[in-house]
Design an enzyme around this catalytic site. Sequence first.
Site, PDB file in Angstrom:
ATOM      1  N   CYS A  78     -30.914  -8.167   9.038  1.00 32.31           N
ATOM      2  CA  CYS A  78     -32.005  -7.895  10.279  1.00 32.31           C
ATOM      3  C   CYS A  78     -33.076  -6.626   9.901  1.00 32.31           C
ATOM      4  O   CYS A  78     -32.592  -5.800   9.316  1.00 32.31           O
ATOM      5  CB  CYS A  78     -31.221  -7.675  11.689  1.00 32.31           C
ATOM      6  SG  CYS A  78     -32.608  -7.512  12.988  1.00 32.31           S
ATOM      7  N   HIS A 114     -22.262 -11.315  10.530  1.00 38.58           N
ATOM      8  CA  HIS A 114     -22.847 -10.628   9.388  1.00 38.58           C
ATOM      9  C   HIS A 114     -21.745 -10.088   8.571  1.00 38.58           C
ATOM     10  O   HIS A 114     -20.970  -9.562   9.149  1.00 38.58           O
ATOM     11  CB  HIS A 114     -23.956  -9.600   9.703  1.00 38.58           C
ATOM     12  CG  HIS A 114     -25.294 -10.269   9.921  1.00 38.58           C
ATOM     13  ND1 HIS A 114     -26.373 -10.493   9.314  1.00 38.58           N
ATOM     14  CD2 HIS A 114     -25.679 -10.846  11.320  1.00 38.58           C
ATOM     15  CE1 HIS A 114     -27.584 -11.173  10.029  1.00 38.58           C
ATOM     16  NE2 HIS A 114     -26.972 -11.398  11.211  1.00 38.58           N
TER      17      HIS A 114
END
Length: 310
Positions: free
Chosen positions: A243, A212
């Site tokens: 997330c 990420h």
Amino acid sequence: MIPSHVTLVEVGPRDGLQNEAQPVSAAHKIELVHRLQAAGCREIEVTSFVSPKWVPQMADNAEVMAGIARPPGVRHSVLTPNMKGLEAALAAPREHWPDEVVVFGAATEAFSQRNINCSIAESIERFRPVVAAAHAAGLKVRAAISCALGCPYQGEVSADEVERVVLLMKGIGVDHCGVADTIGVGTPSRVQAALERALKHYPLVEVSGHFHDTYGQALANIHACLQLGVHNFDTSIAGLGGCPYAKGATGNVATEDVVFMLHGMGIHTGLDLDALVDTGGWISGVLGRPPVSRAGRALLARRGTAAAVA
Ligand code: HMG
Ligand code: MG
């Protein structure tokens, strides 16, 4: 040592869209998968078979799996954190089954509890029958080890903690080990240290990085992995995602940015950057915002300029 070919697993339809607060129709999700296939994606993480109370955006999992075309040579995966998820994925007629399932554990106890509501040891016991049943059904099993570089609840995470979970995954027969920087805090040397622990127990071809881009480190981290020979990475079209259990986590590194870097280095991906840029622009339009991908935005702007000049 630097690989000449890299495989990207496109996780936009799953990791990218799972966190979207606004409804995204199954038809748009299906069209996204089709556009990615047309752009050359051969590995696509399509959806997850998780609790719709926990992740409502993925509640249409069966509809999406039933709606996507399955051209030969394209591998479709889905997340299945427990037997209920696997059974739901396999309840469909065989032509709608995934080719691969993903079990997702965590390097820290705190994230395991927040994300999948159980300890690391309990998660492994839940995954054990999933792995066995998936193999019996002829499916490959990939693992994601979340929070391998840092945890929103615990803070720092050591390479020893990562290796502990790598070994647990290996012990239950998981085929492929993905090392995930869920909150994007990893930096190149620490990423190499974490990946090296996976490479101690899995062959090079079965290790991947999932980054990420929260702190802007993802491309540097992928470059650091390339130096180890790692040639599998998860990426997300237009940089979509985050997330739901990692507050502030942005999307995975954008597919367009990674492809721009790799092609610039002369590394083959089999992907069509222009078609990816179109797809990133399209899905961002569906979501009502510009693509997060820097390369995507730059290439779209260049096209706009070229069109204005023409
Ligand atoms: P639980 O609550 O511990 O499970 O959830 P349970 O067995 O006690 O069941 C509770 C309820 O959930 C029951 O329903 C079950 O039927 C249902 P009720 O009786 O209350 O109506 N249930 C399910 N429903 C559909 N599909 C299932 C399923 N399992 C139970 N598979 C569970 C455990 C893992 C399911 C839950 O915690 C969950 O769904 N968590 C969401 C996890 C998730 O999707 N997180 C995001 C993906 S991971 C990620 O993004 C990280 C990754 O990208 C790598 C990285 O970046 O780090 C992979
Ligand atoms: Mg992720």
